[in-house]
Design an enzyme around this catalytic site. Structure first.
Site, PDB file in Angstrom:
ATOM      1  N   GLY A  37       0.794  -1.221   0.000  1.00  0.00           N
ATOM      2  CA  GLY A  37       0.000   0.000   0.000  1.00  0.00           C
ATOM      3  C   GLY A  37       0.824   1.269   0.000  1.00  0.00           C
ATOM      4  N   HIS A 437      17.124  11.379  34.491  1.00  0.00           N
ATOM      5  CA  HIS A 437      17.879  12.630  34.388  1.00  0.00           C
ATOM      6  C   HIS A 437      19.235  12.317  33.773  1.00  0.00           C
ATOM      7  CE1 HIS A 437      19.448  16.586  35.456  1.00  0.00           C
ATOM      8  NE2 HIS A 437      20.546  15.956  35.877  1.00  0.00           N
TER       9      HIS A 437
END
Length: 451
Positions: A37, A437
């Site tokens: 497709g 962090h």
């Protein structure tokens, strides 16, 4: 007429529907084009392979802000193009052969309904107990005087051109226009974008749209509130007449790219003869389980909805598979959240309500915006333009929408998508989750904590 238990029209997400659970059925696939497709052959997959290359080029050119002196040699376009399609193109034959070797009849001509659940394919007619229609969509070609007299490209064709054009006019200011402007701009093309509206990416949150328009205008020539009134040949290129707020102007370029939207392929399907109800945009009307107006006929993907998102079509394919196999236990799509991303520069990702939608619908909301620059990793990137925006319900504290513009936006938004899907509150995912962090996810965390 040959009769089947199941016929699937289209081999994008429609091809994903067939698995070993259908082995006991007599099945067929109808695909006049290439297996895979739009997404595989001329959409999201090849375009992102070009985008990654463009990102690398742009990163090298921007490295000076990090103290790195880098230069970019002329881009070997053909090498880039061939790397992309030498990987993609062989997949058609392998997929087609796989289906045939596993007992699925494959028809390679276009099919049109001539009556409910009766399909004409070339000189042959077939019938089936069940049809699944997943024939996708195609680029819209606007009615512009002179367009039919000049060479132009759409997203279907532009990735296979032989050379990078020196200049390009892009008609349209949506997702596809933004991505290809980034690609060709990075490869050295002088890009002019002609956009009818006052900003690019008008479907995005206004704040995101405005920031992207500002940044795109630094890279490209952007004509806003503008409309193409005619096109004509100009030597080997095109001359595009554009009506702008300050008057008409003519933009000359080597290549013209038309990116004004997509339309469902239902008009190629014989929908009326097949008894299929269409909406005002040409999409096949379905219920929440993806049943059409004809018993035994289901529809999914671009031909049946307005999302034009491969991940939505994939989810629909899984759902329809279950419903076809288990008609006594028909399910609907549990997840109503439809996220999307625009792989341009900077990257953009969005899910849920925009701020303007919330205002228009009278929905109360809280909003928080956090710049990448307010995080440690943002410092490392020397980023001054990217941000995370989150909207939440002030009463039940659930997330109404999230919008990110900046590096890794499509990845950063995922925990917010999950929170919306699972009904988690902004407070809970802000305070009960540890964010690494100094990763960029801290921008998401800080936006949530501010709520």
């Amino acid at each position: 007429m040959r009769h089947y238990d199941l016929v699937v029209l289209g081999t994008g997400s429609g091809n994903m529907l067939l698995n070993e659970e259908f082995a006991h059925l007599r099945t067929a696939i109808v695909e006049p084009g290439r297996f895979g497709g739009t997404c595989l052959n001329r959409g999201c997959i090849p375009s992102k392979m070009f985008v990654v290359t463009a990102d690398a080029v742009e990163g090298a050119r921007a490295a000076a802000r990090l103290g790195v002196k880098a230069t970019v040699e002329p881009i070997a376009w053909k090498a880039v193009r061939d790397r992309v399609f030498h990987r993609i193109d062989p997949l058609h034959d392998s997929a087609l052969n796989y289906r045939r070797e596993n007992g699925v009849d494959v028809y390679t001509e276009e099919g049109r309904f001539v009556a409910p659940r009766v399909l004409q394919i070339g000189t042959e007619r077939i019938t089936a107990d069940t049809f699944v229609v997943a024939v996708g969509s195609r680029p819209v070609v606007p009615d512009i005087p002179g367009l039919d007299t000049v060479p132009y490209h759409t997203s279907d064709t532009v990735m296979r051109i032989d050379d990078v054009p020196a200049s390009m006019v892009v008609i349209g200011g949506g997702f596809i226009a933004a991505e290809f402007s980034h690609v060709f701009g990075a490869f050295g093309t002088h890009v002019t974008i002609v956009q009818r509206g006052p900003r690019l990416l008008m479907a995005e949150d206004e704040q995101v749209s405005a920031r992207f328009t500002e940044l795109a205008s630094q890279r490209h020539r952007v004509l806003l509130d503008a409309a193409v009134t005619s096109v004509e040949r100009d030597g080997d290129g095109v001359a595009v007449t554009v009506s702008c707020p300050d008057g008409d102007r003519v933009v000359r370029a080597a290549t013209l790219l038309v990116c004004v939207g997509r339309q469902p392929n239902s008009d190629r399907l014989g929908a009326a003869a097949g008894g299929l109800e269409l909406d005002e945009h040409g999409h096949i009307v379905t219920d929440s389980a993806y049943r059409t107006s004809v018993p035994g006929v289901w529809a999914l993907g671009d031909v049946a909805n307005h999302f034009q998102l491969k991940h939505m079509a994939n989810a629909e394919s899984r759902l329809v598979r279950h419903n076809v196999l288990h008609p006594e236990d028909v399910r609907t799509l549990a997840n109503k959240v439809a996220p999307h991303a625009v792989f341009t520069s900077p990257q953009i990702a969005s899910v849920g309500l925009t701020e303007q939608e919330a205002r228009r619908r009278g929905i109360e909301y809280l909003v928080s915006v956090r710049d990448y620059a307010q995080t440690a990793y943002g410092w490392a990137l020397e980023d001054t333009t990217s941000f995370v925006k989150v909207l939440a319900n002030p009463l039940d504290r659930t997330i109404l929408g999230a919008h990110i513009i900046g590096p890794q936006a499509a990845t950063l938004i995922q925990p917010l998508i999950q929170a919306m899907t699972l009904g988690l509150t902004a407070d809970r995912i802000a305070e009960d989750v540890l964010y690494i962090h100094p990763a960029l996810t801290e921008a998401v965390e800080q936006a949530l904590l501010a709520l």
